[in-house]
Design a protein around this motif. Sequence first.
Motif, PDB file in Angstrom:
ATOM      1  N   LYS A 450       0.830  -1.218   0.000  1.00 55.47           N
ATOM      2  CA  LYS A 450       0.000   0.000   0.000  1.00 55.47           C
ATOM      3  C   LYS A 450       0.858   1.259   0.000  1.00 55.47           C
ATOM      4  O   LYS A 450       0.482   2.288  -0.589  1.00 55.47           O
ATOM      5  CB  LYS A 450      -0.900  -0.006   1.232  1.00 55.47           C
ATOM      6  N   GLU A 451       2.030   1.211   0.664  1.00 58.39           N
ATOM      7  CA  GLU A 451       2.849   2.411   0.836  1.00 58.39           C
ATOM      8  C   GLU A 451       3.739   2.696  -0.376  1.00 58.39           C
ATOM      9  O   GLU A 451       4.006   3.858  -0.690  1.00 58.39           O
ATOM     10  CB  GLU A 451       3.715   2.266   2.088  1.00 58.39           C
ATOM     11  N   LEU A 452       4.213   1.642  -1.043  1.00 56.72           N
ATOM     12  CA  LEU A 452       5.144   1.829  -2.163  1.00 56.72           C
ATOM     13  C   LEU A 452       4.395   2.413  -3.361  1.00 56.72           C
ATOM     14  O   LEU A 452       3.333   1.921  -3.762  1.00 56.72           O
ATOM     15  CB  LEU A 452       5.802   0.498  -2.534  1.00 56.72           C
ATOM     16  N   LYS A 453       4.954   3.444  -3.935  1.00 55.96           N
ATOM     17  CA  LYS A 453       4.289   4.129  -5.046  1.00 55.96           C
ATOM     18  C   LYS A 453       4.695   3.571  -6.405  1.00 55.96           C
ATOM     19  O   LYS A 453       3.889   3.466  -7.316  1.00 55.96           O
ATOM     20  CB  LYS A 453       4.594   5.635  -4.981  1.00 55.96           C
ATOM     21  N   ALA A 454       5.979   3.214  -6.557  1.00 55.34           N
ATOM     22  CA  ALA A 454       6.475   2.732  -7.850  1.00 55.34           C
ATOM     23  C   ALA A 454       6.051   1.279  -8.067  1.00 55.34           C
ATOM     24  O   ALA A 454       6.060   0.457  -7.139  1.00 55.34           O
ATOM     25  CB  ALA A 454       7.993   2.861  -7.905  1.00 55.34           C
ATOM     26  N   ALA A 455       5.690   0.963  -9.308  1.00 52.70           N
ATOM     27  CA  ALA A 455       5.195  -0.379  -9.615  1.00 52.70           C
ATOM     28  C   ALA A 455       6.254  -1.482  -9.443  1.00 52.70           C
ATOM     29  O   ALA A 455       5.940  -2.537  -8.875  1.00 52.70           O
ATOM     30  CB  ALA A 455       4.632  -0.418 -11.022  1.00 52.70           C
ATOM     31  N   PRO A 456       7.504  -1.296  -9.933  1.00 55.40           N
ATOM     32  CA  PRO A 456       8.471  -2.400  -9.834  1.00 55.40           C
ATOM     33  C   PRO A 456       8.731  -2.880  -8.401  1.00 55.40           C
ATOM     34  O   PRO A 456       8.633  -4.090  -8.130  1.00 55.40           O
ATOM     35  CB  PRO A 456       9.730  -1.829 -10.492  1.00 55.40           C
ATOM     36  N   PRO A 457       9.050  -1.975  -7.430  1.00 59.10           N
ATOM     37  CA  PRO A 457       9.265  -2.482  -6.075  1.00 59.10           C
ATOM     38  C   PRO A 457       7.991  -3.059  -5.458  1.00 59.10           C
ATOM     39  O   PRO A 457       8.042  -4.018  -4.687  1.00 59.10           O
ATOM     40  CB  PRO A 457       9.770  -1.258  -5.303  1.00 59.10           C
ATOM     41  N   ARG A 458       6.841  -2.459  -5.804  1.00 54.74           N
ATOM     42  CA  ARG A 458       5.582  -2.983  -5.265  1.00 54.74           C
ATOM     43  C   ARG A 458       5.333  -4.405  -5.765  1.00 54.74           C
ATOM     44  O   ARG A 458       4.867  -5.278  -5.016  1.00 54.74           O
ATOM     45  CB  ARG A 458       4.426  -2.056  -5.670  1.00 54.74           C
ATOM     46  N   ARG A 459       5.667  -4.634  -7.031  1.00 52.36           N
ATOM     47  CA  ARG A 459       5.473  -5.974  -7.583  1.00 52.36           C
ATOM     48  C   ARG A 459       6.425  -6.990  -6.924  1.00 52.36           C
ATOM     49  O   ARG A 459       6.062  -8.151  -6.711  1.00 52.36           O
ATOM     50  CB  ARG A 459       5.690  -5.940  -9.105  1.00 52.36           C
ATOM     51  N   GLN A 460       7.636  -6.540  -6.575  1.00 50.73           N
ATOM     52  CA  GLN A 460       8.558  -7.428  -5.861  1.00 50.73           C
ATOM     53  C   GLN A 460       7.936  -7.909  -4.554  1.00 50.73           C
ATOM     54  O   GLN A 460       8.037  -9.089  -4.190  1.00 50.73           O
ATOM     55  CB  GLN A 460       9.864  -6.686  -5.540  1.00 50.73           C
ATOM     56  N   VAL A 461       7.295  -7.010  -3.850  1.00 46.68           N
ATOM     57  CA  VAL A 461       6.647  -7.355  -2.586  1.00 46.68           C
ATOM     58  C   VAL A 461       5.501  -8.333  -2.820  1.00 46.68           C
ATOM     59  O   VAL A 461       5.301  -9.292  -2.061  1.00 46.68           O
ATOM     60  CB  VAL A 461       6.155  -6.075  -1.872  1.00 46.68           C
ATOM     61  N   THR A 462       4.730  -8.105  -3.883  1.00 50.16           N
ATOM     62  CA  THR A 462       3.620  -9.011  -4.209  1.00 50.16           C
ATOM     63  C   THR A 462       4.128 -10.416  -4.526  1.00 50.16           C
ATOM     64  O   THR A 462       3.525 -11.418  -4.126  1.00 50.16           O
ATOM     65  CB  THR A 462       2.810  -8.463  -5.405  1.00 50.16           C
ATOM     66  N   VAL A 463       5.232 -10.474  -5.251  1.00 42.22           N
ATOM     67  CA  VAL A 463       5.832 -11.777  -5.572  1.00 42.22           C
ATOM     68  C   VAL A 463       6.234 -12.507  -4.289  1.00 42.22           C
ATOM     69  O   VAL A 463       6.053 -13.721  -4.150  1.00 42.22           O
ATOM     70  CB  VAL A 463       7.047 -11.594  -6.516  1.00 42.22           C
ATOM     71  N   GLN A 464       6.785 -11.744  -3.332  1.00 41.64           N
ATOM     72  CA  GLN A 464       7.165 -12.353  -2.050  1.00 41.64           C
ATOM     73  C   GLN A 464       5.936 -12.864  -1.297  1.00 41.64           C
ATOM     74  O   GLN A 464       5.946 -13.951  -0.713  1.00 41.64           O
ATOM     75  CB  GLN A 464       7.902 -11.326  -1.193  1.00 41.64           C
ATOM     76  N   ARG A 465       4.848 -12.075  -1.339  1.00 41.93           N
ATOM     77  CA  ARG A 465       3.606 -12.507  -0.674  1.00 41.93           C
ATOM     78  C   ARG A 465       3.069 -13.785  -1.316  1.00 41.93           C
ATOM     79  O   ARG A 465       2.584 -14.691  -0.622  1.00 41.93           O
ATOM     80  CB  ARG A 465       2.563 -11.378  -0.742  1.00 41.93           C
ATOM     81  N   LEU A 466       3.186 -13.877  -2.633  1.00 40.66           N
ATOM     82  CA  LEU A 466       2.788 -15.105  -3.331  1.00 40.66           C
ATOM     83  C   LEU A 466       3.620 -16.290  -2.847  1.00 40.66           C
ATOM     84  O   LEU A 466       3.082 -17.374  -2.583  1.00 40.66           O
ATOM     85  CB  LEU A 466       2.964 -14.918  -4.845  1.00 40.66           C
ATOM     86  N   GLY A 467       4.931 -16.081  -2.739  1.00 42.89           N
ATOM     87  CA  GLY A 467       5.804 -17.181  -2.311  1.00 42.89           C
ATOM     88  C   GLY A 467       5.434 -17.713  -0.941  1.00 42.89           C
ATOM     89  O   GLY A 467       5.388 -18.935  -0.730  1.00 42.89           O
ATOM     90  N   LEU A 468       5.127 -16.798  -0.008  1.00 45.85           N
ATOM     91  CA  LEU A 468       4.754 -17.233   1.334  1.00 45.85           C
ATOM     92  C   LEU A 468       3.382 -17.910   1.327  1.00 45.85           C
ATOM     93  O   LEU A 468       3.149 -18.892   2.033  1.00 45.85           O
ATOM     94  CB  LEU A 468       4.752 -16.045   2.289  1.00 45.85           C
ATOM     95  N   THR A 469       2.473 -17.405   0.507  1.00 48.37           N
ATOM     96  CA  THR A 469       1.140 -18.012   0.420  1.00 48.37           C
ATOM     97  C   THR A 469       1.215 -19.434  -0.120  1.00 48.37           C
ATOM     98  O   THR A 469       0.554 -20.352   0.387  1.00 48.37           O
ATOM     99  CB  THR A 469       0.230 -17.150  -0.481  1.00 48.37           C
TER     100      THR A 469
END
Length: 867
Positions: A450-469
Amino acid sequence: MKRWPFAGRRQELEDLVRLARDPTAQGVVIAGPAGVGKSRLAGEVLTHFHAAKVTLVPVRATKAASSIPNGALADLIPRQHPPHLVNTLRWAADELLAHARGRVLVLAVDDAHLLDSHSAEVIASLVRAGQARLVATLRTGEPTPDAVTLLWREGHVRRYDTDPLSDLDVAAVLTAALGAQPDDATVRRLGEVTEGNALFLYEVVQAAMASGALSPIHGMWKLTGDPPLAPRLVDLIHERIGALSPELKEVLEYTALAEPIGARTLSSLTSERALLEAEERGLVRVRVDRRREIARLGHPLYGEVARERLPELRRRRRHADLVAALESTGLHRREDPLRVTVWRLAGGLGAAPRPLLEASRLAWSAHDYPLAIRLGEAALEGGGVSASLQLATLLDYAQQPDRARAVLEATPEPEDEPTRARLVLAQASNLAWGMDRLGDALDLLSSAEKELKAAPPRRQVTVQRLGLTASAARPSEALRLSADLLAHDLGPAQRAQVLSSRALSLCYAGRTGEAVTLVHEALRDAAAWRDELPALISPLHSTWAMCGYFSGDLAVMDQAIASMRAALAGQRGWSRGEGSLALARGNAATLRGQLGAALLVLHAPANHETALTVGGCMAAYAATQALRGEASAARDTLRAALARNRATWTAFMRWVALTRVWVAAAEGETDRAVELALAAAADCRESGLAAFEAVALHDVVRLGAPAAALARLTELASSHEGPRVRLAARHAAALAGGDPEGLLGVAEGFDALGMRLHAAEAAAHAAAVLRRTRGEKAARAATTEAWSLAGACQGPDTPALRGLAAPDLTDRELQVAQLTAAGHSHREIAQRLGIAMRTAMNHRNQAYWKLGVNSPAELAKALNRFH
């Protein structure tokens, strides 16, 4: 020196005995390098000669007597030959022949390469004339008398070149010597250090036992740390390599510090002449890799001794020389920055943070965790936040989460978004994998998204959330999230991470074929992402192996294990990768029914001193113990697994649930085991984990309650990929319906897959049904099939097999059965055993009746599989 029992090398010994007795020749010459075990093999060969028919005459050749005529025969013939005798060779041969006393003369010559020329010719003359048989040893690479070499070149004797001990031989030797088995990791480490040299193995083991580095842990011998260099071993090494000139010592020292090293670089540091001489003497080995000549040590222990004896100042100078030599030619190869940085540190030359970070990442890519961490720590001073994040990540993957946490807590908050995202990723990984706090990790990732504005770093975080899920065994959620991410243009590393998570979720959902396809897609592009995220190699291969496990395709498991071994070659320092490989190998062995082998493979990780995420290996170890009926040990191991593991939120708890089923069964509580299996299946169904559910339901069938699992297994068989679940459904239907032929078909199906424990249980179920419905006679063939299959499973003790008794064959019936199975006729069997032909036939018929078989082929299938 204490003598170890002879063990291992069964095939070699059989071959040598056959050659020594070969009627078309007069014996055998055993050739090989020093310390390989030639003399011991020769001694065992000699015991296979009939003592009443031969006279054994030992001949010991020595270096001291090699220049004295008849020096090797000094103790066997008179000191002086008769005066005026012309043919002294014939006289000496006759004197030797006199020892035979009318029997066959067998000459046992140790170190035949050291025979003086006169003794060699005397022995050769007797062999050529057919008056003596020869069992001799000689060292390869040493000059040998022409009289001896001509014996095998002209076909009078056979030459047999023996190889170093294989890992299987090392395991057999150590088991015989130590009285208990060494674990798989110990065997591999000792095999690497000694390269299968029997003499070195003895000395290394003695030194390791004396220092406590090799000790029994939970019933198996385990090596912790590197084996020490005892003085006697050092003396042996020096005796092997001989006196060294200063030039040769330089070659040995540079190679010991830098191997593998280019031969041209090595010769520039020493001289071409010294390098050639070192290769000729076996100090180094040079191989050609494309157009480059690569030098390595002639034996790993040469380097251990050279490094230990190297004074500190000279060590620093040698490293500085290596740096200068490599930098003068330019750092052209991928590994050069890593090598030159390591040498700079060792030579006291220092290195800047950026090269240190690059070198650390290269070491990580090579799965050398101790080196990667050491370089990462060196980069902390002046390396900033990037150095801290890299070190924390390394420590997490190296199973040191507490140290990683300390580094992260000392890391200042980055100002830029990309670096802030990297910090969040490292913190989330540490929370989930190191602190067992999945909820906190996911909350951290959600906030960052929610806090990250730029798409590339935000997508990195989403990928990490996928990995943990995905790792949390939530396949439905992970599949939805991965589909969304794959719709975007992802970089190579991100795409590989998403494919890995999606493949794992598909595997858990029972869609194993789709999962393997995605794993292969990610691995095909490994060159594009491996340097950025080398640890991803492990989960991809782990998923690949699990797909084979759940589908019942052992070939898929073997392919995954072979690929993982190659990818992790050179692995140093405990990491998740090493644990994944051990777990895959252990699961494959258990699936095959090789329960003893599974324990050997899993013993080291299950008893690792420091690793914090070995729970999966420990749970698998406990499951194997339970399948062998070791209830108390299995319960203790499982308890320790739960206490040690720091990622209980993963599918680990599903494996634990399956293990609890078999612990209860081992304790004799079969009804409770069925309840546990049904509860595990219901939980997995609710979570969308069809793969785990199918295994749990088949456990219900194996425990003798097919009706409770039949309907759902039938459903799963129509959607779950692979033959395993289909056979499980057939097993349930046949057992519930009291169909012995159907159960034997299931046993045959599992046997064809290589799943022999499952096959044995199905055959045992068939035998029980037949015994109950048609009587004992009708059950004999099925009982033999179950006995034969169970006998290949290394000590199984499951409810289905507990009532299984071995066929009541007498010793003589078993002898006749084995010879019949090997293809011998009644006449041949009678002659070999010294009995009448009719007696041999009666024994065979009794064996057929008791085993419920009707032909030599069926007999061979039962006996050969059992043994």
